[in-house]
Each structure stands twice: as structure tokens, then as C-alpha cells.
Design an enzyme around this catalytic site. Structure first.
Site, PDB file in Angstrom:
ATOM      1  N   HIS B  82       0.854  -1.190   0.000  1.00  0.00           N
ATOM      2  CA  HIS B  82       0.000   0.000   0.000  1.00  0.00           C
ATOM      3  C   HIS B  82       0.881   1.228   0.000  1.00  0.00           C
ATOM      4  O   HIS B  82       1.859   1.297   0.745  1.00  0.00           O
ATOM      5  CB  HIS B  82      -0.911   0.038   1.225  1.00  0.00           C
ATOM      6  CG  HIS B  82      -1.740   1.297   1.257  1.00  0.00           C
ATOM      7  ND1 HIS B  82      -2.863   1.447   0.485  1.00  0.00           N
ATOM      8  CD2 HIS B  82      -1.564   2.460   1.917  1.00  0.00           C
ATOM      9  CE1 HIS B  82      -3.362   2.655   0.686  1.00  0.00           C
ATOM     10  NE2 HIS B  82      -2.596   3.285   1.549  1.00  0.00           N
ATOM     11  N   ASP B 161     -15.439   1.822   7.149  1.00  0.00           N
ATOM     12  CA  ASP B 161     -14.494   2.828   6.686  1.00  0.00           C
ATOM     13  C   ASP B 161     -15.181   3.831   5.776  1.00  0.00           C
ATOM     14  O   ASP B 161     -14.940   5.029   5.873  1.00  0.00           O
ATOM     15  CB  ASP B 161     -13.321   2.185   5.944  1.00  0.00           C
ATOM     16  CG  ASP B 161     -12.335   3.256   5.487  1.00  0.00           C
ATOM     17  OD1 ASP B 161     -11.765   3.923   6.364  1.00  0.00           O
ATOM     18  OD2 ASP B 161     -12.155   3.437   4.276  1.00  0.00           O
ATOM     19  N   ARG B 168     -15.634  11.853   8.536  1.00  0.00           N
ATOM     20  CA  ARG B 168     -14.385  12.577   8.806  1.00  0.00           C
ATOM     21  C   ARG B 168     -14.206  13.710   7.813  1.00  0.00           C
ATOM     22  O   ARG B 168     -13.748  14.800   8.168  1.00  0.00           O
ATOM     23  CB  ARG B 168     -13.192  11.624   8.737  1.00  0.00           C
ATOM     24  CG  ARG B 168     -13.089  10.710   9.960  1.00  0.00           C
ATOM     25  CD  ARG B 168     -12.111   9.572   9.723  1.00  0.00           C
ATOM     26  NE  ARG B 168     -10.777  10.065   9.419  1.00  0.00           N
ATOM     27  CZ  ARG B 168      -9.851   9.401   8.726  1.00  0.00           C
ATOM     28  NH1 ARG B 168     -10.129   8.187   8.266  1.00  0.00           N
ATOM     29  NH2 ARG B 168      -8.672   9.925   8.490  1.00  0.00           N
ATOM     30  N   SER B 183      -7.959   3.333   8.909  1.00  0.00           N
ATOM     31  CA  SER B 183      -8.674   3.319   7.632  1.00  0.00           C
ATOM     32  C   SER B 183      -7.913   2.491   6.603  1.00  0.00           C
ATOM     33  O   SER B 183      -8.475   1.593   5.959  1.00  0.00           O
ATOM     34  CB  SER B 183      -8.847   4.764   7.151  1.00  0.00           C
ATOM     35  OG  SER B 183      -9.328   4.792   5.830  1.00  0.00           O
ATOM     36  N   LYS B 187      -8.757  -1.826   5.415  1.00  0.00           N
ATOM     37  CA  LYS B 187      -9.017  -2.242   4.040  1.00  0.00           C
ATOM     38  C   LYS B 187      -7.966  -3.232   3.564  1.00  0.00           C
ATOM     39  O   LYS B 187      -8.283  -4.239   2.938  1.00  0.00           O
ATOM     40  CB  LYS B 187      -9.069  -1.010   3.136  1.00  0.00           C
ATOM     41  CG  LYS B 187     -10.352  -0.210   3.357  1.00  0.00           C
ATOM     42  CD  LYS B 187     -10.430   1.021   2.494  1.00  0.00           C
ATOM     43  CE  LYS B 187      -9.447   2.065   2.955  1.00  0.00           C
ATOM     44  NZ  LYS B 187      -9.604   3.354   2.269  1.00  0.00           N
TER      45      LYS B 187
END
Lengths: 435, 435
Positions: B82, B161, B168, B183, B187
Site C-alpha cells: 500500500h 471505513d 471525517r 482506515s 481495508k
């Protein structure tokens, strides 16, 4: 303008302009800005605070969200007092007629009790027939004629505060000095008074336990009021023990009538006189404290203050015979128990919160808004901090209707005072005479 | 349990238990806890943070709010990467097929671009016919068969999320390292990978401008992943200038194919290889970085990595001819302009945010979710920090379709690099190889 950007400014500790604060409050009241954005903003305010200019705008925006009483056509000085609340604090019931008897007009919009403290409206409603539900027009008419009116908030009175308070309650943003200040001041200033005296309480029975917090709150509220062009002064007074002897509703009315007749407990008399004098001096109805004192002496001795009280009770539909025969007219709980000292010594400390909660669980107050008040229950505090105590000496005389509720109260009350072998000093009643 | 009490604990900087965090997240997703309470809680978290145990529970609760991919019946190592996002960051497009060619299974669920950074899904969708909308079953089937699958989030994928992120976004609680970490990790871990490599970017084109913040974010995410029993490692890489030359969508695919064929810009190749190697070593598919390097060399030289890419494109419905003839198959904007150096000197600095925004305003990215992407627009960055520059030398080759949008981009791009008479050093590409 976007609410999210205003949240960001406050989150970073920045200052919001008047336009920005108005945008938030007006938008929230009108339903254009959702609860969740205001909730986030409130939490940011909780951490980052607001400066004097921001608070004045916030207060003004909240005040202007509903009816604002215009008392310009009442020719005299419009003066009021607000207390941050405590146990046995029935000062308003004496102060308003006393000030009115000395020439002030007292437009007093009060609240109900919630939590451990009593509320002026609940106390007044212990008088059979007494109505606190006054329309704006009726309130003003009575104020002009009698010199005082004591009512509750109508639906149209500062709706922004009602909406914000409900949100703060469920988002854990109640305990914020700026938000508390704006809430109090928006309501007090919407009454239309020119003069406002603030009684900020501190000690074990107050919301502000610590004197430093009480002083900050007082200073914050004074600054708001002055920025909004009113004459405002604050006093810090003791709430480390109940004020006076009576804690409840009917019994607090009884004690108030005693004071208006020239009697009553010394601490209650002293706080009432100090606050009333401040109102009179600030409103230029008295030259100084000495002059105010002389005027109050006269108003009590002549019965003028008591008559103002009677006139208010009559005008608001209450049974005015309570003034002459409180024991006959006011409700009184059926059963009585005395809580006594378990050992000899000196009374060193009250857990005043527990005293208030003790009265509350018997029915003198509410745990939730829907709870019903039992006006006849309550207690008389028969000892003060600093007193020398003998074993078995009464500390509380408790009046109750329900044995189960009394049992809960007893546990709280027995745990609400300390007796020690060491001498203790009586607390200073007026912790700070001007903030 | 009451939400307001949990807000209070966090407001005071306290720690919430696993049960308390689950109560909040489950209650929020199910609609039992309203937006405004979660908004206040998020703002309290913004200020007070969360510890490792709280974050692991938060991540797990979020992950479990929807489908969690169970990849147990795929026998090999499931590994993913990621990136926190940047400009020109097309690493996933090469890393996934390269890792798959070396024996890993890469279950990659990606997002779309928002703001100045691009999104992997948008880049892949520049390939005609390519679908990122894979059901869980199809995703798993392809992963097993091809060794990699690159899809978007389905409705049932980590709904907590989605709901929290939307809240948010409007309550100004996006920029919180614990919330960002939970978050991302909720995922990534819901994909079912055993190995996760995090590329946390820092510099003028990254969300974390400062390296210290990037390191904190990296450490926080690594701690969450490890607490949840996964093999996680993070690298801090440079985003003080665009990664590689291509910024856009179709052109980033073009550049990725170049790299898979053994070409491409050195910085892009280096970052891609470092991250892929980390995945292989962590997943025990390579003994060490050297072994990983040799495997990658082979995968490139043999064409195996490129074949994995082709296979993925085919399986996901894309026109696989793009692999051999990218210029014929991939869309390309009609007009071209070159932005040149206004004076000679050294290129000392990029405002990489502006480069990203420049591409974005031409249609390569979105300002709001509803914006439509123009896959053919974009730019090629033709200079690097540290380069000696002659006057009139091309800095960007810009491809666009709309003259007005180009005009906006031009302003941003002309203000996105600095040329100075002083020499400047090229930034270190891998700022920290392990956090």
C-alpha cells in the site's frame, strides 16, 4: 462559507470572525448545518476555547435566535442575578423582591433543577397555584406593574441554546467554560436586563469544584456581558456546604419567607444581601454598599420586600396565604427522620453533592427531565462546618413520603459529612467579592 | 454502555477497551449510534490519539464490518503493498505482476484518485475495457489462477471505513494519524493478505509533508498489522518530486509497461524493485534482497512479469494489445504543449502538489467524487531535482484536450519548480528503508 472550514480553523486553535460564528449558529438553528458538524466544532471548542470577541458573537447569535425581551418602555433599571447553582441556593426568591422593593425591575427567567441542584422554577411551583409559564407579554406587564416577574423559558426563548445544549449533553461537550458562559449569558441577556450580577459558586456542591475554575467562568461571563454593553459583575461564593438550612422545594420557600421577614440563617442572609447590594449599586439605585444595606434594612423592616414577594405570588396565580402561614399552605412530606452525628468532634466537611443528591432521590429534584418533583420532601441542615458536635446531635432533619427513597437518601446523607477530632474553620462565605 | 461515556473517556485522554471500541463501531455501522456522537468522538481522537491496542481493535472492528476475504484455500503467500499516495506513483502496476511472476499472490484492492494524487483504479481503467469492478468470488478466482487481481472496493467491503471516512471528511477529522492508519489497514487486511509492505511517502507531493509524520504513520500502521498477526514492513520514500516521468492515467500505464519490459526511469524502477523485494523477502519467497533482485531480473528479462500484466489485463476484460502497442491502444490527449525553463541554472525543488493539481485540473484527477476522468490527459516530467538546466529546456510535456483547463494547469505547472544558480542535490529516493 463551509462549516468544515470553520471546524478546521477552530481545530487548529484559530479565531472565527463574527460572520463565521453567525453562519454556524444561524445555520444550525435553521437546520442547514447538521448536528455532526456542530458536534465536531463543539469538541474543537472544548479543547481550543474561544476568545472574548468570539464569545460575544456566539452569545449574541444564540440570544438572537429567538425572542429578545425589549424592556425599553419600562423606565427604571432592569437588573437580574444568575447563580451557577448549588444546594440550598434559594437566593433568587429573596433577592428579586428585595431588589424590587429598593426600586429595581427584576426580569428573572429561570431554569429547572437537573442533577443535584435545585431550580428556582421548581421551588416557586411548590406554592399551590403558582405559574411560571408566562408569555412574553404577561411577563413584561407584570414586571412593569410589580417590579419583578419570575418565569420559565418559552419555546421561542433562545432556541439556539436549547438545541446546542441537547447536542452538548450527548456529545460530552458540556464542561467547557466558553460554552457554559455563552449558554448562561445568551439567556440572561435575552431577558433585556441592563444590570446583571453573577453568583459563581465553588466547592463540593458546585459545578465548579475548584475556585480557579469558578473565577475563570466568572471572568469569561463578565467579559461577554461587558462586550455586549451591559453592566455585569461577578462574585465567587461558597458552596462547600448547603446555603442556609432548607434543601428541597417547599421548605426553601419557607426559609425564604423567613428571610424576607427579617429572620433566616446568617449565611443565606449574607449572600442574598451581598448580591442584592451589588445589583443596586451597579444599577445606581444605591450610592454604595452601605447605602444599599440601609435600603435593604428598610425594605425588610417595613415589610416592603415581603409585600413584593406576596404581590408576585398573587400575580402569578399562587396562593399568597403562604406568606403568612407557610406551614399551612405549602406542602410538607408526611414522614420525618433525623440523621445524627455518629460520634462527637468537629464538623469539618460536607460532601454537598451528596446532600443535593440525597434530596434529589427523595423527589426534590430530577435525574432525567421527565421526572416529577415532590415539592414537600427535603431536609433541614442542622449543623455547619466548624461546629462542635456531640454524639447523636441532629445533622439533618429529613422529610420524605416514600420509605424506599428515604433509604437511598439516607445512605447518601450519612456519607455527606465528616466529623473529626480536629477543629475546623468555617469556610469563607464570599470567596471573592468581585471578579 | 453509552456512547457519551466513551466520548468522555477519549476526551480526557483515556483508553477505550476492545468492547467499548466494538460497541462504537458496530453501533455506528448499524445506525444505533448517531453521526453526531461519532463526530465528537472522532474530534476527541484527533486531539488525544489512540494507543496500539485501541488501534488494533478499531482496525479489526472496521475490517469486520463487511466482507473479509478468506484466501486460505490459495496455497501460496498472499502479499500486497500500500502506498500513501503521491504524484506519478504507478508502482502497483508493476509491483503486482512482478511479485506474481516471482511466486507471490497479490490480492490488491485499490482506491480512486481524489485530490492531487492519482488512483490505481483510474490508471488501470485507462486501458480500454478494463474492469476494476470485481465481485469477491471473481476476484478470488482470478487471484488463484493469475496470481494477481486488482479491483475496487465493493459495497460490502469495509463499510465502516466508508461511513467513517465520509463523516471525517465533513467534520475535519481526516488528518489524524491513528484514524488514517485504521482506515488504510482495515481495508488492506480485509483483503486477506499475510504480507503487507507499506510505502509511506514524504515530501511536497505527499500527504505527509514531513518525514517525521510519515515515520509516525508508518510505525502506527506496522504496529496495527503486527498486532493483527500479519507480516508488515514499511519504507519511507521520496515524494519531493514526481515518481518517474509520467503523471496522468494512460501515460502512467505506458511508463509501467516500459518498466515491465526492462526500461523506464531509474527512480521508478528503484522504488518498485525495493518494495517488491521487501514483499518477497517478508513472504519468504526470496532469501534476501539479493536473491529477490535476481528473481526480479529474471522475471523482467524472461518477460514473465510482463506476461502476468497481460494476463491480468485480459482476465479483467481489458484490451491486452496495449502491452505490445501502448501508443495505439491507450487514449492520448489531442493537444501538446511544452513548459520550459525560463532561465538557466539548477532545478532545486518541485512543488509536487502543484504538479499533481496541474494534471488534475486537466482531467487526470477529481476535485469531487462525481468528476469524470479524462484518461488521455497528463504530462511527462522531463527534468529532475539536481539537474543542470539550460534556458528553454523542456520541464514538462503536457497533453490536454481542453484549452481552458490547460490554461489553469499552466499557471500551476509554471509555479511548480524552482531554478536557482546554486547547485542542488538529488533527493534520497528511499528515505528510510525500514521503519
Amino acid at each position: 462559507m463551509r462549516a468544515v472550514d470553520l471546524i478546521r480553523i477552530k481545530r487548529e486553535g484559530g479565531k472565527l470572525s463574527s460572520e463565521e460564528i453567525e453562519f454556524l449558529i444561524d445555520g444550525y438553528v435553521a437546520g442547514r448545518i447538521p448536528d455532526y458538524q456542530v458536534a465536531a466544532w463543539l469538541m474543537a471548542v472544548y479543547y481550543k476555547g474561544m476568545n472574548a470577541a468570539e464569545l460575544a458573537t456566539l452569545t449574541q447569535s444564540m440570544m438572537n435566535s429567538g425572542d429578545v425581551y425589549d424592556l425599553a418602555d419600562i423606565p427604571g433599571v432592569k437588573a437580574d442575578k444568575h447563580s451557577t447553582g448549588g444546594v440550598g441556593d434559594k437566593v433568587s426568591l429573596m433577592l428579586a423582591p428585595l431588589a424590587a422593593a429598593c426600586g429595581a425591575y427584576v426580569p428573572m427567567i429561570s431554569g429547572r433543577g437537573l442533577g443535584h441542584t435545585g431550580g428556582t422554577l421548581d421551588k416557586l411551583e411548590a406554592i399551590p397555584g403558582f405559574s411560571t409559564n408566562l408569555s412574553a407579554a404577561r411577563f413584561k406587564r407584570q414586571l412593569k406593574k410589580v417590579g419583578l416577574a419570575m418565569g420559565g423559558q418559552t419555546e421561542k426563548f433562545v432556541p439556539a441554546d436549547r438545541k446546542l445544549y441537547s447536542l452538548r449533553d450527548v456529545t460530552c461537550t458540556v464542561e467547557s467554560i466558553p460554552l457554559i458562559s455563552a449558554s448562561i449569558m445568551s439567556k440572561k441577556l435575552a431577558e433585556g436586563c441592563d444590570v446583571l450580577v453573577l453568583d459563581v459558586k465553588t466547592g463540593s456542591g458546585a459545578f465548579m469544584r475548584k475556585q480557579a475554575d469558578a473565577e475563570t467562568l466568572a471572568r469569561t461571563m463578565v467579559a461577554i456581558g461587558r462586550k455586549m454593553g451591559r453592566k455585569v459583575s461577578a462574585m465567587i461564593t461558597d458552596m462547600s456546604q448547603p446555603l442556609g438550612c432548607a434543601v428541597g422545594n417547599a421548605n426553601e420557600v419557607v426559609e425564604s419567607i423567613e428571610v424576607l421577614k427579617g429572620g433566616g440563617p446568617a449565611d443565606l442572609v449574607a449572600v442574598t444581601r451581598a448580591l442584592t447590594a451589588r445589583m443596586l449599586v451597579l444599577g445606581k439605585l444605591a450610592k454604595n454598599d452601605k447605602d444599599a444595606g440601609a435600603q435593604m434594612d428598610k425594605a425588610i423592616a417595613s415589610g416592603a420586600a415581603l409585600e413584593k414577594f406576596r404581590e408576585m405570588v398573587e400575580t402569578q396565580g399562587g396562593d399568597a396565604r403562604c406568606v403568612d402561614h407557610p406551614e399551612k399552605i405549602l406542602p410538607q412530606a408526611k414522614k420525618k427522620k433525623v440523621i445524627t452525628a455518629p460520634r462527637p468532634g468537629y464538623l469539618t466537611e460536607f460532601n454537598t453533592l451528596n446532600v443535593g443528591l440525597g434530596a434529589c432521590v427523595m423527589g426534590a429534584g430530577r435525574a432525567v427531565v421527565a421526572d416529577k418533583i415532590d415539592p414537600g420532601v427535603g431536609l433541614w441542615v442542622r449543623a455547619r462546618v466548624g461546629d462542635k458536635i456531640t454524639k447523636g446531635q441532629p445533622i439533618y432533619e429529613v422529610y420524605y413520603n416514600d420509605a424506599k427513597r428515604f433509604a437511598s437518601a439516607k445512605t447518601l446523607l450519612e456519607d455527606s459529612f465528616k466529623i473529626s477530632s480536629k477543629r475546623a474553620r468555617a469556610p469563607r462565605l464570599i470567596r471573592k467579592s468581585e471578579v
